[in-house]
Design a protein around this motif. Structure first.
Motif, mmCIF file in Angstrom:
data_model
loop_
_atom_site.group_PDB
_atom_site.id
_atom_site.type_symbol
_atom_site.label_atom_id
_atom_site.label_comp_id
_atom_site.label_asym_id
_atom_site.label_seq_id
_atom_site.Cartn_x
_atom_site.Cartn_y
_atom_site.Cartn_z
ATOM 1 N N ASP A 94 8.259 -52.613 65.339
ATOM 2 C CA ASP A 94 8.497 -53.908 65.989
ATOM 3 C C ASP A 94 8.609 -55.022 64.962
ATOM 4 O O ASP A 94 9.292 -56.015 65.203
ATOM 5 C CB ASP A 94 7.349 -54.245 66.956
ATOM 6 N N ILE A 95 7.944 -54.855 63.837
ATOM 7 C CA ILE A 95 7.799 -55.951 62.881
ATOM 8 C C ILE A 95 8.795 -55.890 61.725
ATOM 9 O O ILE A 95 9.489 -56.864 61.436
ATOM 10 C CB ILE A 95 6.356 -55.975 62.336
ATOM 11 N N VAL B 40 12.472 -57.247 61.707
ATOM 12 C CA VAL B 40 12.703 -58.691 61.640
ATOM 13 C C VAL B 40 13.104 -59.081 60.218
ATOM 14 O O VAL B 40 14.007 -59.905 60.012
ATOM 15 C CB VAL B 40 11.450 -59.477 62.079
ATOM 16 N N SER C 283 16.721 -58.243 59.484
ATOM 17 C CA SER C 283 17.756 -59.036 60.147
ATOM 18 C C SER C 283 18.334 -60.112 59.235
ATOM 19 O O SER C 283 19.400 -60.674 59.521
ATOM 20 C CB SER C 283 17.201 -59.672 61.423
ATOM 21 N N LEU D 106 13.548 -67.389 59.856
ATOM 22 C CA LEU D 106 12.726 -66.199 59.591
ATOM 23 C C LEU D 106 11.301 -66.426 60.054
ATOM 24 O O LEU D 106 10.706 -65.567 60.737
ATOM 25 C CB LEU D 106 12.759 -65.876 58.099
ATOM 26 N N MET E 148 11.068 -66.465 63.918
ATOM 27 C CA MET E 148 11.228 -65.114 64.463
ATOM 28 C C MET E 148 9.950 -64.298 64.310
ATOM 29 O O MET E 148 9.524 -63.598 65.239
ATOM 30 C CB MET E 148 12.395 -64.416 63.775
ATOM 31 N N LEU E 149 9.315 -64.399 63.149
ATOM 32 C CA LEU E 149 8.083 -63.651 62.918
ATOM 33 C C LEU E 149 6.939 -64.191 63.772
ATOM 34 O O LEU E 149 6.115 -63.414 64.289
ATOM 35 C CB LEU E 149 7.706 -63.710 61.438
ATOM 36 N N GLU F 265 7.232 -65.682 66.720
ATOM 37 C CA GLU F 265 7.489 -65.249 68.085
ATOM 38 C C GLU F 265 7.153 -63.767 68.269
ATOM 39 O O GLU F 265 6.554 -63.374 69.286
ATOM 40 C CB GLU F 265 8.950 -65.510 68.450
ATOM 41 N N LYS F 266 7.532 -62.955 67.297
ATOM 42 C CA LYS F 266 7.258 -61.516 67.391
ATOM 43 C C LYS F 266 5.756 -61.246 67.410
ATOM 44 O O LYS F 266 5.255 -60.486 68.252
ATOM 45 C CB LYS F 266 7.914 -60.791 66.219
#
Length: 208
Positions: free
Chosen positions: A105-106, A109, A112, A120, A123-124, A126-127
């Protein structure tokens, strides 16, 4: 006095546990995007628990002379930092209880490859918020505000790799299992990766 309804934070690379304590406390994160970029901060680095103790992972960046605001900072992919970071994370947490469960899952990211550091970081954030089970609204600032009112928990400059954990979070910390704690003891203030890989679904209860 009412509790703050929003936490204002700087952007951060694999943010520390305190960011998510603030998210759990308020239910809303406002990420600062219009401040002047600050070097050697969580904005482009994180701290993990490695076999030799605390290890800092830093994202190389390029800062345009004309702007120098956080939303203008560009990630430098000319160096193999993504591979280095992935290997460091795998070495630090490969034997942790939940690394295999969350790794897919991690790590994608990072693969990407967003152009801007801000993207970046968001995104991290939020994840990790989702994986930690926190229900939280996340947005970025449209303009720079120097001082926020009492409804806001402003920790933009309170959290820094070279500063101790702020008092508002210090009393919320309690030791949890860390892979190398038998060598160096419990270390607070690390990236939330440390909490997630070691505690898994119980991380949410820890943050609350």
């Amino acid at each position: 006095m009412n509790s703050p309804s929003c936490a204002v934070v700087s952007a951060a690379y694999f943010p520390p546990v305190e960011y998510f304590m603030a998210a759990a406390m308020t239910g809303r994160l406002l990420i600062e995007s219009r401040e002047s970029y600050i070097k050697q901060s969580y904005r482009n680095r994180c701290r993990i628990y490695a076999c030799d103790g605390v290890l800092s992972l830093t994202v190389p960046v390029s800062v345009p002379d004309a702007a120098r605001t956080m939303d203008s900072v560009v990630v430098d992919y000319s160096r193999p930092w993504r591979l280095q970071h992935e290997r460091a994370i795998m070495s630090a947490y490969g034997t942790s209880a939940f690394f295999e469960y969350y790794r897919d899952d991690i790590l994608p990211v990072l693969d990407s490859c967003p152009e801007r550091l801000l993207d970046l970081d968001v995104m991290l954030t939020e994840k990790l918020t989702g994986l930690l089970g926190i229900r939280c609204e996340i947005s970025c600032t449209d303009s720079y505000v120097e001082t926020y009112g009492p409804d806001f928990l402003d920790i933009r400059y309170a959290l820094h790799p070279k500063k101790t954990v702020p008092e508002i979070f210090r009393n919320r910390y309690r030791p949890y299992y860390q892979v190398f704690s038998e060598r160096f003891g419990f270390i607070p203030g690390l990236s939330a990766l440390d909490l997630l890989f070691n505690e898994g679904p119980d991380a949410f209860s820890y943050l609350m």
